[in-house]
Design an enzyme around this catalytic site. Structure first.
Site, short mmCIF file in Angstrom:
data_model
loop_
_atom_site.label_atom_id
_atom_site.label_comp_id
_atom_site.label_asym_id
_atom_site.label_seq_id
_atom_site.Cartn_x
_atom_site.Cartn_y
_atom_site.Cartn_z
N GLU A 157 -6.20 4.95 13.46
CA GLU A 157 -6.98 4.01 14.20
C GLU A 157 -7.76 4.75 15.40
O GLU A 157 -8.80 4.09 15.68
CB GLU A 157 -6.28 2.72 14.64
N TYR A 183 -1.39 4.51 10.44
CA TYR A 183 -1.52 3.71 11.64
C TYR A 183 -0.52 3.42 12.49
O TYR A 183 0.65 3.25 12.07
CB TYR A 183 -1.92 2.21 10.97
N ASP A 213 -3.16 -6.73 15.14
CA ASP A 213 -2.69 -5.44 15.34
C ASP A 213 -2.76 -4.89 16.76
O ASP A 213 -1.72 -3.89 17.12
CB ASP A 213 -3.25 -4.33 14.35
N LYS A 226 1.24 1.83 7.23
CA LYS A 226 1.76 1.05 8.29
C LYS A 226 2.48 1.68 9.39
O LYS A 226 3.20 2.88 9.07
CB LYS A 226 2.40 -0.21 7.99
N HIS A 242 -1.01 1.61 16.27
CA HIS A 242 -1.19 0.31 16.95
C HIS A 242 -0.28 0.39 18.12
O HIS A 242 0.79 -0.65 18.14
CB HIS A 242 -1.44 -0.94 16.20
N ARG A 259 0.89 -1.19 0.09
CA ARG A 259 -0.15 -0.02 0.01
C ARG A 259 0.72 1.25 0.08
O ARG A 259 1.82 1.22 0.38
CB ARG A 259 -0.93 -0.10 1.23
#
Length: 373
Positions: free
Chosen positions: A117, A93, A269, A74, A95, A15
Site C-alpha cells: 500500500e 499488504y 484498513d 493480507k 496497514h 485470495r
C-alpha cells in the site's frame, strides 16, 4: 531466490499471493517457488495448476523456514508473524498505522517488510493499492445497497428508486481511486450521488466526467455534516498513504444520521474515518450504532477473491520479479518507488506515517537501505 506463498488465514480470505501464471513467470526466471497446499483452491487454482507451472507444494512450517521471500495478500496474522525470521523478506499488504501489535511483532522478527500500500509510481500514485481500491470502491455500493434493506437493519431504501419515488442518496467522502469507483457504481444504479473532496482538481475531473448526473462539493466541516445527515448511504473513501485515516465523522454526527442509514467505511484498513468504525469480517460484516448500520469489513476484496487475486497479481508481479532477480537491496536501490514500500528494515521502522501514528522512532530510508544485508 526461493519464493514462498502461504495460504491466507485471515477470516474469509481466499485470495492468494501468486496465481499459477505468476508462479510460472518466476520459475522461468530461474527461481524456486513453494506454495502451501490448497492455497488457491478456493478460487479455482488447484495444487495441480501450480505444479504444472513449476512450483512445489510445501507445508506452512517448511515454507516459512526455507523461503527467502514470502509473498502474501493480507497482513500476517500472529501465527505467521511468529514464523518470520531475520533476513527474510515479506511482501504483502501491511496497514501498520492502526496495528501496534503487528508492527511490534514484525520489528522483533528482524524481517524486511515491504508494504503493497505504500509502493508508489512516477505520478505519486499507489499502483499496488489501486487494483484493490477499485474492487473495494465498486463493492462499497453493492454492500451498502444490501445493508439498506430493512431485514438487515437499513432504511428500506432502493438506491435507484422507481418511477414516482425518490432515489437513494449516496454521499462519498473522497474522490480518489476508491471514491471514483464507488461513484461509477452509484451512478450506474441510478442513485443521487454527492462526492466531497478537498482537491479542486479532483472535483473538476469528476464534474467533467459526470456533469449534472452528480453533485461535487468541496469538503468542509459544514458541508460534510450537512451531507452525512441527509444521506441514506455514506462511503468513507479517504486515504493518507501509510498513515491512520482521519476521523472525519464523529460519534455525535453518526447519532444525527437518519435511522437505518448505512456507513460503509472502506478506510477501515487504516483505522477508519468514523469514530464509531471498528473492523468486521465477512462472517459478521455489520453492526449497528445509534440505528446506523456500519459495514467495516477489513478485507472487502476477499469476497470476490478470484477477480481480486488476478487484478493484484497483474500489479505486483513486476515487483516480485525485481526482488527475486536482484535481491532486496539492489531492487530497492534501483527503484525509488519500490523503496517507498519499505516499512520495516531488519528491525527498524522506516515509514514516517506509521511512526507518527504509533509514536515509534523512524530510521530514514537511505540509512535503512545502506544497512540492509
Amino acid at each position: 531466490m526461493h519464493v514462498g506463498v502461504p495460504k491466507e488465514i485471515k477470516n474469509h480470505e481466499y485470495r492468494v499471493g501468486l496465481t499459477p501464471a505468476a508462479a510460472a513467470e518466476l520459475v522461468m526466471h530461474g527461481h524456486q517457488v513453494s506454495i502451501e497446499h490448497n492455497a488457491g483452491a478456493a478460487i479455482g487454482f488447484s495444487d495441480a495448476d501450480y505444479q504444472q507451472a513449476g512450483a512445489q507444494l510445501a507445508d506452512v512450517d517448511t515454507l516459512f523456514a526455507e523461503a527467502q521471500l514470502i509473498v502474501k495478500v493480507k497482513e500476517p496474522q500472529a501465527a505467521e508473524r511468529a514464523r518470520l525470521r531475520e533476513g527474510q523478506i515479506l511482501f504483502t499488504y501491511l496497514h501498520l498505522a492502526p496495528d501496534p501489535e503487528q508492527t511490534n511483532d514484525l520489528l522483533a522478527s528482524g524481517a524486511t517488510c515491504i508494504a503493497y500500500e505504500t509502493v508508489t509510481d512516477a505520478r505519486g500514485h499507489l499502483p499496488l493499492l489501486a487494483p484493490m481500491s477499485e474492487v473495494a470502491g465498486r463493492m462499497a455500493i453493492q454492500a451498502g445497497a444490501g445493508c439498506l434493506e430493512k431485514a438487515r437493519g437499513g432504511r428500506g431504501v432502493l438506491l435507484g428508486g422507481v418511477p414516482g419515488v425518490p432515489r437513494g442518496k449516496v454521499v462519498i467522502l473522497g474522490g480518489g481511486v476508491v471514491g471514483s469507483n464507488a461513484l461509477a457504481m452509484a451512478v450506474g444504479v441510478g442513485a443521487e450521488v454527492t462526492v466531497l473532496d478537498k482537491s479542486p482538481d479532483v472535483l473538476r475531473r469528476l464534474d467533467a466526467e459526470y456533469g449534472n448526473r452528480i453533485q461535487t462539493l468541496y469538503s468542509t466541516a459544514t458541508t460534510l455534516e450537512q451531507e452525512v445527515i441527509a444521506a441514506d448511504l455514506v462511503v468513507g473513501a479517504v486515504l493518507i498513504p501509510g498513515a491512520a485515516a482521519p476521523k472525519l465523522i464523529s460519534a455525535e454526527l453518526i447519532a444525527r444520521m437518519q435511522p437505518g442509514a448505512v456507513m460503509v467505511d472502506v478506510a477501515i484498513d487504516q483505522g477508519g474515518c468514523a469514530e464509531t468504525s471498528r473492523p468486521t469480517t465477512h462472517a459478521e460484516p455489520t453492526y449497528i450504532v445509534d440505528q446506523v448500520v456500519h459495514y467495516c469489513v477489513a478485507n472487502m476484496p476477499g469476497a470476490v477473491a478470484r477477480t481480486a487475486t488476478q487484478a493484484l497479481n497483474n500489479a505486483t508481479l513486476p515487483f516480485v520479479l525485481a526482488l527475486a532477480n536482484k535481491g532486496v537491496r539492489q531492487a530497492l536501490e534501483d527503484d525509488p518507488h519500490l523503496l517507498n514500500g519499505l516499512n520495516i528494515a531488519e528491525g527498524k521502522l522506516t515509514n514516517v506515517g506509521v511512526g507518527d501514528a504509533l509514536n515509534i522512532a523512524v530510521q530514514p530510508l537511505a540509512d535503512a537501505l545502506a544497512a540492509l544485508s
